[in-house]
Scaffold this motif. Structure first.
Motif, PDB file in Angstrom:
ATOM      1  N   MET A   1       0.827  -1.204   0.000  1.00 26.34           N
ATOM      2  CA  MET A   1       0.000   0.000   0.000  1.00 26.34           C
ATOM      3  C   MET A   1       0.863   1.257   0.000  1.00 26.34           C
ATOM      4  SD  MET A   1      -3.221  -0.463  -0.159  1.00 26.34           S
ATOM      5  CE  MET A   1      -4.141  -2.010  -0.298  1.00 26.34           C
ATOM      6  N   PRO A   2       0.525   2.262  -0.818  1.00 23.68           N
ATOM      7  CA  PRO A   2       1.258   3.527  -0.797  1.00 23.68           C
ATOM      8  C   PRO A   2       1.185   4.171   0.587  1.00 23.68           C
ATOM      9  CG  PRO A   2      -0.159   3.399  -2.732  1.00 23.68           C
ATOM     10  CD  PRO A   2      -0.515   2.239  -1.852  1.00 23.68           C
ATOM     11  N   GLU A   3       2.236   4.867   0.963  1.00 23.29           N
ATOM     12  CA  GLU A   3       2.301   5.489   2.287  1.00 23.29           C
ATOM     13  C   GLU A   3       1.174   6.498   2.478  1.00 23.29           C
ATOM     14  OE1 GLU A   3       3.203   6.000   6.020  1.00 23.29           O
ATOM     15  OE2 GLU A   3       4.259   4.548   4.741  1.00 23.29           O
ATOM     16  N   ALA A   4       0.790   7.206   1.407  1.00 20.84           N
ATOM     17  CA  ALA A   4      -0.288   8.198   1.523  1.00 20.84           C
ATOM     18  C   ALA A   4      -1.610   7.539   1.891  1.00 20.84           C
ATOM     19  CB  ALA A   4      -0.439   8.971   0.206  1.00 20.84           C
ATOM     20  N   VAL A   5      -1.851   6.340   1.366  1.00 24.41           N
ATOM     21  CA  VAL A   5      -3.081   5.607   1.670  1.00 24.41           C
ATOM     22  C   VAL A   5      -3.066   5.161   3.133  1.00 24.41           C
ATOM     23  CG1 VAL A   5      -4.450   3.555   1.136  1.00 24.41           C
ATOM     24  CG2 VAL A   5      -3.381   4.872  -0.714  1.00 24.41           C
ATOM     25  N   LEU A   6      -1.927   4.651   3.591  1.00 30.89           N
ATOM     26  CA  LEU A   6      -1.810   4.217   4.983  1.00 30.89           C
ATOM     27  C   LEU A   6      -2.020   5.390   5.942  1.00 30.89           C
ATOM     28  CD1 LEU A   6       1.307   1.873   4.668  1.00 30.89           C
ATOM     29  CD2 LEU A   6      -1.094   1.187   4.836  1.00 30.89           C
ATOM     30  N   ASP A   7      -1.495   6.555   5.570  1.00 35.33           N
ATOM     31  CA  ASP A   7      -1.636   7.727   6.434  1.00 35.33           C
ATOM     32  C   ASP A   7      -3.103   8.138   6.563  1.00 35.33           C
ATOM     33  OD1 ASP A   7      -0.293  10.081   7.865  1.00 35.33           O
ATOM     34  OD2 ASP A   7      -1.526  11.109   6.377  1.00 35.33           O
ATOM     35  N   VAL A   8      -3.870   8.045   5.477  1.00 35.57           N
ATOM     36  CA  VAL A   8      -5.293   8.389   5.528  1.00 35.57           C
ATOM     37  C   VAL A   8      -6.051   7.427   6.428  1.00 35.57           C
ATOM     38  CG1 VAL A   8      -7.428   8.492   4.181  1.00 35.57           C
ATOM     39  CG2 VAL A   8      -5.363   9.572   3.306  1.00 35.57           C
ATOM     40  N   CYS A   9      -5.761   6.126   6.309  1.00 30.32           N
ATOM     41  CA  CYS A   9      -6.424   5.135   7.155  1.00 30.32           C
ATOM     42  C   CYS A   9      -6.230   5.458   8.633  1.00 30.32           C
ATOM     43  CB  CYS A   9      -5.887   3.734   6.853  1.00 30.32           C
ATOM     44  SG  CYS A   9      -6.353   3.118   5.221  1.00 30.32           S
ATOM     45  N   LEU A  10      -5.039   5.931   8.990  1.00 33.86           N
ATOM     46  CA  LEU A  10      -4.721   6.194  10.386  1.00 33.86           C
ATOM     47  C   LEU A  10      -5.230   7.547  10.861  1.00 33.86           C
ATOM     48  CD1 LEU A  10      -3.236   5.095  12.885  1.00 33.86           C
ATOM     49  CD2 LEU A  10      -1.140   6.179  12.011  1.00 33.86           C
ATOM     50  N   HIS A  11      -5.256   8.556   9.966  1.00 32.61           N
ATOM     51  CA  HIS A  11      -5.448   9.933  10.442  1.00 32.61           C
ATOM     52  C   HIS A  11      -6.660  10.651   9.861  1.00 32.61           C
ATOM     53  CE1 HIS A  11      -0.885   9.803  11.278  1.00 32.61           C
ATOM     54  NE2 HIS A  11      -1.540   9.669  12.423  1.00 32.61           N
ATOM     55  N   HIS A  12      -7.621   9.950   9.240  1.00 33.97           N
ATOM     56  CA  HIS A  12      -8.754  10.665   8.638  1.00 33.97           C
ATOM     57  C   HIS A  12      -9.724  11.219   9.679  1.00 33.97           C
ATOM     58  CE1 HIS A  12     -10.251   6.476   8.941  1.00 33.97           C
ATOM     59  NE2 HIS A  12     -11.458   6.997   9.044  1.00 33.97           N
ATOM     60  N   HIS A  13      -9.553  10.874  10.954  1.00 29.97           N
ATOM     61  CA  HIS A  13     -10.379  11.460  12.016  1.00 29.97           C
ATOM     62  C   HIS A  13      -9.610  12.508  12.836  1.00 29.97           C
ATOM     63  CE1 HIS A  13     -14.144   9.283  11.690  1.00 29.97           C
ATOM     64  NE2 HIS A  13     -13.469   8.172  11.454  1.00 29.97           N
ATOM     65  N   GLU A  14      -8.442  12.897  12.384  1.00 32.77           N
ATOM     66  CA  GLU A  14      -7.731  14.012  13.027  1.00 32.77           C
ATOM     67  C   GLU A  14      -8.389  15.323  12.596  1.00 32.77           C
ATOM     68  OE1 GLU A  14      -5.593  13.539  15.236  1.00 32.77           O
ATOM     69  OE2 GLU A  14      -4.553  11.635  14.866  1.00 32.77           O
ATOM     70  N   ARG A  15      -8.315  16.346  13.454  1.00 31.85           N
ATOM     71  CA  ARG A  15      -8.918  17.644  13.168  1.00 31.85           C
ATOM     72  C   ARG A  15      -7.885  18.754  13.386  1.00 31.85           C
ATOM     73  NH1 ARG A  15     -11.634  14.523  11.031  1.00 31.85           N
ATOM     74  NH2 ARG A  15     -13.843  14.047  11.413  1.00 31.85           N
TER      75      ARG A  15
END
Length: 424
Positions: free
Chosen positions: A255-269
């Motif tokens: 998985m691309p690193e950008a995709v992994l980052d979204v999975c982990l941080h899409h609920h950050e504000r």
């Protein structure tokens, strides 16, 4: 004498005594009337009313069914081949229809593309069901199986930027997780294109939207659908879907690193109030900031077991008011992508009609194409017709956004689906 008959058997000259079903299904303000107008009859038969009562003392009765007709002998097909007519028939080529190319990027109207979008959505839902099942079983996700789906969705968006999104908005509770993933994928692709990102980044944005909630497959269904506030323990389980998705997709190794980052941080504000790490401002990556808006918007506008979704236009206003949570520049691009009046929005026109937004105007987002369907003056449904507000020379215009709840439209999801699919 009162008689109950099917709506499709109603004829001119009958006296309508009662229409069965909910008020919003009724096409007329009056329920008792003599049907002496062809347009009224056509409107009634096109409505959702399946049964009516007629008063045979005040109008004509239902005609008895005609006796069955005798079968007509059909000449042997071989006899038709003799003579010039037969020879011409043999020579006439059968019409050939060109198969639809799912990778075509040729611009299509919303009405036409929604046919393709419906087919693609059904196929994609089945694929997402398989992905969530594989995650529950610990099976690795193969990028080679996802890339064709992303490409087809991207092509649908290029053919028409709103049709696939309109289809996936009409969720049912049993498929919510899968259609939510598809809708966020669509929103991420549209937003990435609006931000002028590279083709590779557009594909990664769509992939991130598709996979960022796969960790929800490990959250118990009863918790996901709970019709009351979650306990602290249940909330921690729900929040764990971000780390579960990140850990699982990382193990796959492709998985691309950008995709992994979204999975982990899409609920950050932006203000640090999100989870799992409480990141602030520029600590949150570009794709994660995009996903925060796309994910929240779809969650707000979706119908769930325990609540009705917000009207799309109102959801945009609520996101705009939460300025400390979301990136303002990305939100402006998002609003450009979905429109000030997104497809499916309920609006009131100056002509005192309710209408649904069916098409965007790229040059002026305040002047979409609308489809009026209900007259507030006459309290009845009207024949659907499309009005391009950018090309009607001020003859009509949007006065206010409306909400289905404000008009007691419990059947709005089904009605909006019917209206969006109606001929323009």
């Amino acid at each position: 004498m009162l008689k109950r008959i099917r709506t499709q058997d109603v004829e001119l000259g009958m006296f309508l005594h009662k229409m069965e079903g909910s008020w919003f299904s009724h096409p007329f303000w009056k329920s008792r009337m003599l049907l002496d107008d062809g347009d009224q009859l056509e409107t009634l038969k096109a409505s959702k009313v399946e049964w009516v009562q007629i008063d045979t003392s005040r109008g004509i009765d239902l005609k008895p069914a005609p006796p069955p007709s005798r079968p007509v002998a059909v000449p042997d097909q071989r006899e038709r081949t003799f003579g010039r007519a037969g020879a011409s028939a043999r020579r006439a080529p059968a019409p050939v229809s060109r198969p639809f190319d799912p990778l075509s990027k040729e611009r299509l109207s919303t009405k036409v593309e929604m046919v393709n979008a419906n087919r693609l959505a059904r196929k994609s839902v089945r694929a997402m069901q398989k992905i969530f099942d594989d995650v529950r079983l610990g099976k690795a996700i193969k990028l080679t199986k996802l890339e064709p789906m992303i490409e087809e969705i991207s092509c649908s968006i290029q053919r028409n930027p709103h049709a696939f999104m309109a289809v996936t908005r009409l969720k049912n509770s049993s498929e919510y997780l899968y259609l939510h993933a598809l809708t966020v994928c669509t929103l991420m692709i549209s937003l990435a294109q609006q931000l002028r990102l590279s083709p590779e980044q557009v594909q990664q944005a769509g992939l991130a939207g598709l996979l960022m909630d796969v960790g929800m497959g490990h959250v118990p269904q009863e918790t996901w659908d709970k019709n009351s506030p979650l306990t602290p323990e249940e909330w921690e389980v729900v929040k764990s879907h971000t780390t579960l998705a990140h850990e699982f997709l990382t193990l796959g190794g492709e998985m691309p690193e950008a995709v992994l980052d979204v999975c982990l941080h899409h609920h950050e504000r932006l203000d640090g109030s999100g989870y799992p790490h409480g990141l602030k401002g520029d600590e949150i990556g570009l794709f994660a900031r995009m996903a925060a808006i796309c994910d929240t918007y779809d969650a707000m506008t979706s119908n769930r077991i325990h609540r009705h979704g917000e009207d799309p236009s109102r959801a945009l206003l609520m996101l705009d008011e939460a300025q400390t949570l979301y990136d303002p520049e990305i939100f402006q691009a998002f609003q450009q992508a979905v429109g000030i009046y997104p497809i499916g929005s309920l609006v009131r026109l100056r002509s005192h009609r309710l209408a649904i937004v069916v098409e965007q105007n790229r040059d002026d987002l305040t002047l979409p194409v609308v489809r009026p369907f209900y007259s507030l003056n006459d309290r009845c449904f009207v024949k659907a017709e499309d009005i391009d507000l950018s090309n009607c020379f001020g003859a009509d215009q949007i006065m206010t956004r409306e909400t289905p709840e404000g008009w007691d439209m419990a059947e709005w999801p089904a009605l909006s689906a019917k209206l969006l699919a109606a001929a323009g």
